[in-house]
Design a protein around this motif. Structure first.
Motif, PDB file in Angstrom:
ATOM      1  N   UNK A   1       0.817  -1.205   0.000  1.00 43.40           N
ATOM      2  CA  UNK A   1       0.000   0.000   0.000  1.00 43.40           C
ATOM      3  C   UNK A   1       0.856   1.263   0.000  1.00 43.40           C
ATOM      4  N   UNK A   2       1.944   1.242   0.729  1.00 42.65           N
ATOM      5  CA  UNK A   2       2.722   2.459   0.940  1.00 42.65           C
ATOM      6  C   UNK A   2       4.110   2.430   0.305  1.00 42.65           C
ATOM      7  N   UNK A   3       4.515   1.292  -0.248  1.00 46.10           N
ATOM      8  CA  UNK A   3       5.865   1.186  -0.774  1.00 46.10           C
ATOM      9  C   UNK A   3       5.988   1.698  -2.197  1.00 46.10           C
ATOM     10  N   UNK A   4       7.225   1.765  -2.672  1.00 44.99           N
ATOM     11  CA  UNK A   4       7.475   2.096  -4.073  1.00 44.99           C
ATOM     12  C   UNK A   4       6.782   1.085  -4.986  1.00 44.99           C
TER      13      UNK A   4
ATOM     14  N   UNK B   1       7.117  -0.024  -9.369  1.00 45.30           N
ATOM     15  CA  UNK B   1       7.962   0.248 -10.518  1.00 45.30           C
ATOM     16  C   UNK B   1       7.461   1.532 -11.180  1.00 45.30           C
ATOM     17  N   UNK B   2       8.335   2.208 -11.911  1.00 48.17           N
ATOM     18  CA  UNK B   2       8.020   3.545 -12.430  1.00 48.17           C
ATOM     19  C   UNK B   2       6.723   3.597 -13.238  1.00 48.17           C
ATOM     20  N   UNK B   3       6.441   2.634 -14.123  1.00 50.36           N
ATOM     21  CA  UNK B   3       5.192   2.727 -14.899  1.00 50.36           C
ATOM     22  C   UNK B   3       3.935   2.441 -14.091  1.00 50.36           C
ATOM     23  N   UNK B   4       4.093   1.946 -12.866  1.00 49.08           N
ATOM     24  CA  UNK B   4       2.937   1.609 -12.050  1.00 49.08           C
ATOM     25  C   UNK B   4       2.802   0.115 -11.857  1.00 49.08           C
ATOM     26  N   UNK B   5       1.975  -0.266 -10.912  1.00 54.54           N
ATOM     27  CA  UNK B   5       1.776  -1.679 -10.602  1.00 54.54           C
ATOM     28  C   UNK B   5       1.253  -2.416 -11.829  1.00 54.54           C
ATOM     29  N   UNK B   6       1.893  -3.509 -12.246  1.00 47.59           N
ATOM     30  CA  UNK B   6       1.432  -4.236 -13.440  1.00 47.59           C
ATOM     31  C   UNK B   6      -0.027  -4.667 -13.357  1.00 47.59           C
ATOM     32  N   UNK B   7      -0.460  -5.168 -12.202  1.00 47.59           N
ATOM     33  CA  UNK B   7      -1.846  -5.625 -12.076  1.00 47.59           C
ATOM     34  C   UNK B   7      -2.819  -4.463 -12.235  1.00 47.59           C
ATOM     35  N   UNK B   8      -2.457  -3.284 -11.708  1.00 45.00           N
ATOM     36  CA  UNK B   8      -3.300  -2.095 -11.852  1.00 45.00           C
ATOM     37  C   UNK B   8      -3.429  -1.710 -13.318  1.00 45.00           C
ATOM     38  N   UNK B   9      -2.311  -1.703 -14.010  1.00 43.14           N
ATOM     39  CA  UNK B   9      -2.345  -1.300 -15.425  1.00 43.14           C
ATOM     40  C   UNK B   9      -3.164  -2.283 -16.258  1.00 43.14           C
ATOM     41  N   UNK B  10      -3.101  -3.563 -15.923  1.00 47.06           N
ATOM     42  CA  UNK B  10      -3.906  -4.542 -16.673  1.00 47.06           C
ATOM     43  C   UNK B  10      -5.400  -4.305 -16.452  1.00 47.06           C
ATOM     44  N   UNK B  11      -5.787  -4.005 -15.208  1.00 47.57           N
ATOM     45  CA  UNK B  11      -7.199  -3.741 -14.918  1.00 47.57           C
ATOM     46  C   UNK B  11      -7.688  -2.505 -15.671  1.00 47.57           C
ATOM     47  N   UNK B  12      -6.900  -1.441 -15.647  1.00 47.04           N
ATOM     48  CA  UNK B  12      -7.319  -0.203 -16.297  1.00 47.04           C
ATOM     49  C   UNK B  12      -7.333  -0.357 -17.821  1.00 47.04           C
TER      50      UNK B  12
ATOM     51  N   UNK C   1       9.537  11.947 -11.364  1.00 46.19           N
ATOM     52  CA  UNK C   1       8.276  11.246 -11.154  1.00 46.19           C
ATOM     53  C   UNK C   1       8.625   9.793 -10.827  1.00 46.19           C
ATOM     54  N   UNK C   2       8.885   9.497  -9.560  1.00 45.86           N
ATOM     55  CA  UNK C   2       9.357   8.164  -9.163  1.00 45.86           C
ATOM     56  C   UNK C   2       8.292   7.116  -9.433  1.00 45.86           C
ATOM     57  N   UNK C   3       7.089   7.354  -8.930  1.00 43.79           N
ATOM     58  CA  UNK C   3       5.934   6.519  -9.258  1.00 43.79           C
ATOM     59  C   UNK C   3       4.669   7.230  -8.804  1.00 43.79           C
ATOM     60  N   UNK C   4       3.561   6.876  -9.410  1.00 40.18           N
ATOM     61  CA  UNK C   4       2.273   7.423  -8.975  1.00 40.18           C
ATOM     62  C   UNK C   4       1.952   6.894  -7.581  1.00 40.18           C
ATOM     63  N   UNK C   5       1.154   7.624  -6.793  1.00 42.75           N
ATOM     64  CA  UNK C   5       0.855   7.197  -5.421  1.00 42.75           C
ATOM     65  C   UNK C   5       0.335   5.767  -5.355  1.00 42.75           C
ATOM     66  N   UNK C   6       0.997   4.956  -4.545  1.00 43.51           N
ATOM     67  CA  UNK C   6       0.700   3.515  -4.507  1.00 43.51           C
ATOM     68  C   UNK C   6      -0.726   3.225  -4.067  1.00 43.51           C
ATOM     69  N   UNK C   7      -1.164   3.890  -2.989  1.00 44.52           N
ATOM     70  CA  UNK C   7      -2.518   3.669  -2.495  1.00 44.52           C
ATOM     71  C   UNK C   7      -3.539   3.957  -3.572  1.00 44.52           C
ATOM     72  N   UNK C   8      -3.367   5.089  -4.276  1.00 38.90           N
ATOM     73  CA  UNK C   8      -4.402   5.499  -5.222  1.00 38.90           C
ATOM     74  C   UNK C   8      -4.353   4.698  -6.510  1.00 38.90           C
TER      75      UNK C   8
END
Length: 398
Positions: A67-70, A72-83, A282-289
């Motif tokens: 929830x709070x950790x780094x 990868x720069x493009x974002x969580x792979x599972x999140x990107x697949x859902x979106x 831009x290290x990564x987008x907010x992990x929680x969100x």
């Protein structure tokens, strides 16, 4: 000792922010309930309950490291697949997670994209009226912003003027629909003609010309208006999106960039976006969100308040003699000022505690912007003030 350019940017407040701050000071004098602040596009519709519920559940039961950790720069792979799956379901876009890059909102998406594309001498074309920060973003990346004058009868794209503006130096055309500040939604006919024009220019110049589609308002449309999915009409389209308006999350800074496979040399563009994000810290987008929007993908907030507000303000002002194109989306009205000097008009409006933004800030002098993402009661209470303002001009003419 410091960069003069950065000093000027940091100390010269935008007109919108200056007006907003004036309103805060004035509210302390006469009471906030007597200030009619239409300056800032800050959504007043609360974030939907399902956003709150998702965030609380993730915070309470999620792995704290995830929830709070780094990420990868493009974002969580599972999140990107859902979106990506949601984009395919909603718009028919043939994308997967590899086509998305998660960002801290639309401003980050747009700036990263400009930085990724810009080479020395490049120009970016946009259409008046336009979001003023485009100029800051483009110039900060070493590019030049070229503005096509407004087509004020309907605020669609003036394609004849665009054709004159596109040159061998044009790297991209910025398309913001629904538009801030006009509320116009570019029709499918307009988008098809735009795509045909740019394909012809690509062939003429022997190089890609991109569309950067800035779409934070795409869910906010009225009266059956449809926002065309530009990548379906033009291959070299990069989409920049934010949940700031659709889920009322402007302060959380979460969005994404979409680079479709159809874009010229997809791998190099995506790599350049990753590189641009890196140099822009831009290290990564907010992990929680990232987790929240993935869980809530495909759900819709109740944005009907904006349609009611649009109708109320449009009908009220046109009844008072203001000339205005009816907005089709977003949450802004862009009427013609009651005198040629729109800045002077907005200063006069302040005498009636109406806080409005001059059109010249959007590349369209003689107009003003009123952001109606406010409480409906405020609009109702403001109409007598608009009437007093209009009467003050009639008394001058008499």
């Amino acid at each position: 000792m410091v960069s003069e350019e950065m000093y000027v940017l940091g100390t010269k407040k935008s007109t919108i922010r200056t007006i907003f701050e004036f309103g805060q000071k004035r509210a302390a004098e006469v009471g906030a309930e007597n200030i009619f602040d239409f300056s800032l596009g800050n959504p007043n519709v609360p974030a939907p309950d399902f956003i709150r519920d998702a965030a609380v559940d993730i915070l309470m039961h999620g792995d704290p490291t995830e929830v709070h950790g780094y990420t990868i720069a493009p974002g969580k792979p599972a999140v990107r697949e859902v979106l990506a799956a949601d984009l395919k379901r909603c718009f028919g876009m043939e994308v997967t997670g590899k086509n998305l890059f998660m960002t801290a909102g639309a401003a980050a998406s747009v700036t990263i994209t400009f930085k990724a594309l810009t080479e020395p001498g490049d120009e970016f074309v946009t259409f008046a009226p336009f979001f003023p920060e485009y100029r800051v973003f483009v110039e900060a990346c070493g590019g030049k912003l070229v503005v096509v004058p407004a087509k004020t009868d309907d605020f669609q794209i003036d394609l004849t003027a665009l054709e004159r503006a596109v040159t061998p130096r044009t790297k991209a055309v910025i398309v913001n629909s629904p538009n801030n500040p006009s509320g116009a939604v570019y029709s499918e006919t307009t988008i098809r003609r735009l795509a045909d024009l740019l394909r012809a220019k690509e062939q003429e110049y022997g190089r890609p010309i991109f569309i950067v589609a800035d779409e934070p308002y795409r869910e906010i449309v009225y009266d059956g208006a449809v926002v065309p999915c530009i990548p379906l009409f033009y291959d070299n389209t990069i989409v920049c999106y934010s949940y700031s308006k659709s889920f009322s999350l402007p302060g959380e800074r979460i969005g994404y960039i979409v680079v479709p496979d159809t874009a010229a040399d997809f791998a190099r563009i995506y790599g350049a976006i990753a590189g641009a994000a890196r140099v822009l810290t831009h290290v990564n987008a907010p992990s929680l969100w990232q987790l929240v929007v993935a869980r809530c993908a495909g759900r819709a907030a109740d944005l009907s308040t904006y349609a009611r507000n649009a109708a109320l303000l449009y009908d009220g002002l046109t009844a008072l003699g203001f000339s205005c194109v009816r907005p089709q989306g977003a949450f802004y009205l862009f009427p013609q000022a009651l005198e040629p000097d729109d800045a002077a008009f907005c200063r006069r409006a302040q005498e009636y505690d109406l806080l409005l933004v001059p059109g010249r800030d959007f590349g369209c002098p003689g107009y003003f912007r009123a952001a109606y993402c406010v409480h409906t009661k405020m609009i109702e209470k403001s109409l007598p003030r608009f009437e007093e303002l209009a009467k003050s001009y009639k008394s001058i003419s008499e």
